[in-house]
Design a protein around this motif. Sequence first.
Motif, short mmCIF file in Angstrom:
data_model
loop_
_atom_site.label_atom_id
_atom_site.label_comp_id
_atom_site.label_asym_id
_atom_site.label_seq_id
_atom_site.Cartn_x
_atom_site.Cartn_y
_atom_site.Cartn_z
N GLY A 151 0.81 -1.21 0.00
CA GLY A 151 0.00 0.00 0.00
C GLY A 151 0.85 1.26 0.00
N ALA A 152 1.98 1.19 -0.69
CA ALA A 152 2.92 2.31 -0.68
C ALA A 152 3.14 2.88 -2.07
N VAL A 153 3.34 4.19 -2.10
CA VAL A 153 3.69 4.89 -3.33
C VAL A 153 4.95 5.69 -3.04
N THR A 154 5.98 5.48 -3.85
CA THR A 154 7.22 6.21 -3.72
C THR A 154 7.39 7.05 -4.98
N VAL A 155 7.66 8.34 -4.77
CA VAL A 155 7.78 9.28 -5.88
C VAL A 155 9.20 9.85 -5.88
N HIS A 156 9.84 9.83 -7.03
CA HIS A 156 11.18 10.39 -7.21
C HIS A 156 11.08 11.58 -8.15
N GLY A 157 11.87 12.61 -7.88
CA GLY A 157 11.88 13.76 -8.77
C GLY A 157 12.56 14.95 -8.13
N ALA A 158 12.33 16.11 -8.72
CA ALA A 158 12.93 17.36 -8.24
C ALA A 158 11.82 18.33 -7.87
N ASP A 159 12.02 19.06 -6.78
CA ASP A 159 11.06 20.06 -6.34
C ASP A 159 9.65 19.48 -6.22
N LEU A 160 9.52 18.35 -5.55
CA LEU A 160 8.23 17.67 -5.41
C LEU A 160 7.30 18.45 -4.48
N ASP A 161 6.10 18.68 -4.95
CA ASP A 161 5.08 19.42 -4.20
C ASP A 161 4.16 18.43 -3.50
N ASP A 162 4.27 18.35 -2.18
CA ASP A 162 3.51 17.38 -1.40
C ASP A 162 2.00 17.53 -1.64
N GLU A 163 1.52 18.75 -1.65
CA GLU A 163 0.08 18.98 -1.84
C GLU A 163 -0.40 18.48 -3.21
N ARG A 164 0.37 18.75 -4.23
CA ARG A 164 0.00 18.28 -5.58
C ARG A 164 0.06 16.76 -5.69
N LEU A 165 1.04 16.15 -5.03
CA LEU A 165 1.15 14.69 -5.07
C LEU A 165 -0.04 14.05 -4.37
N ARG A 166 -0.43 14.59 -3.22
CA ARG A 166 -1.59 14.08 -2.50
C ARG A 166 -2.87 14.26 -3.33
N ALA A 167 -2.98 15.40 -4.01
CA ALA A 167 -4.15 15.66 -4.85
C ALA A 167 -4.20 14.68 -6.02
N ALA A 168 -3.05 14.33 -6.57
CA ALA A 168 -3.00 13.37 -7.68
C ALA A 168 -3.42 11.98 -7.21
N ILE A 169 -3.00 11.60 -6.01
CA ILE A 169 -3.41 10.31 -5.46
C ILE A 169 -4.92 10.31 -5.23
N ALA A 170 -5.46 11.41 -4.74
CA ALA A 170 -6.91 11.52 -4.54
C ALA A 170 -7.65 11.47 -5.87
N GLU A 171 -7.10 12.10 -6.89
CA GLU A 171 -7.71 12.09 -8.22
C GLU A 171 -7.79 10.66 -8.77
N ALA A 172 -6.84 9.82 -8.36
CA ALA A 172 -6.84 8.41 -8.78
C ALA A 172 -7.84 7.58 -7.98
N GLY A 173 -8.49 8.22 -6.99
CA GLY A 173 -9.52 7.51 -6.23
C GLY A 173 -9.03 6.89 -4.93
N CYS A 174 -7.85 7.28 -4.49
CA CYS A 174 -7.27 6.73 -3.27
C CYS A 174 -6.99 7.85 -2.29
N GLY A 175 -6.58 7.48 -1.08
CA GLY A 175 -6.25 8.46 -0.06
C GLY A 175 -4.88 8.20 0.50
#
Length: 71
Positions: free
Chosen positions: A40-64
């Motif tokens: 039940g884990a998602v690991t994101v790699h990148g530069a200047d990662l925006d926590d709020e946008r990442l959480r919103a993207a996970i929510a958009e996928a139907g998860c929390g």
Amino acid sequence: MAQKQYHVTGMSCEHCVASIKEEVSEVPGVSEVVVDLAAGAVTVHGADLDDERLRAAIAEAGCGVDDSIAA
């Protein structure tokens, strides 16, 4: 390169995995998304990662994101 990890709720199948990868990959700065369905884990790699946008993207996928579990 930065890394953020989230414990995701509501992720139950490969369709969920694909949806999360698709949505999170569209967030600016993301270079890689690794989804572990069993953990039940998602690991994101990148530069200047925006926590709020990442959480919103996970929510958009139907998860929390479960903040009560340290990931």
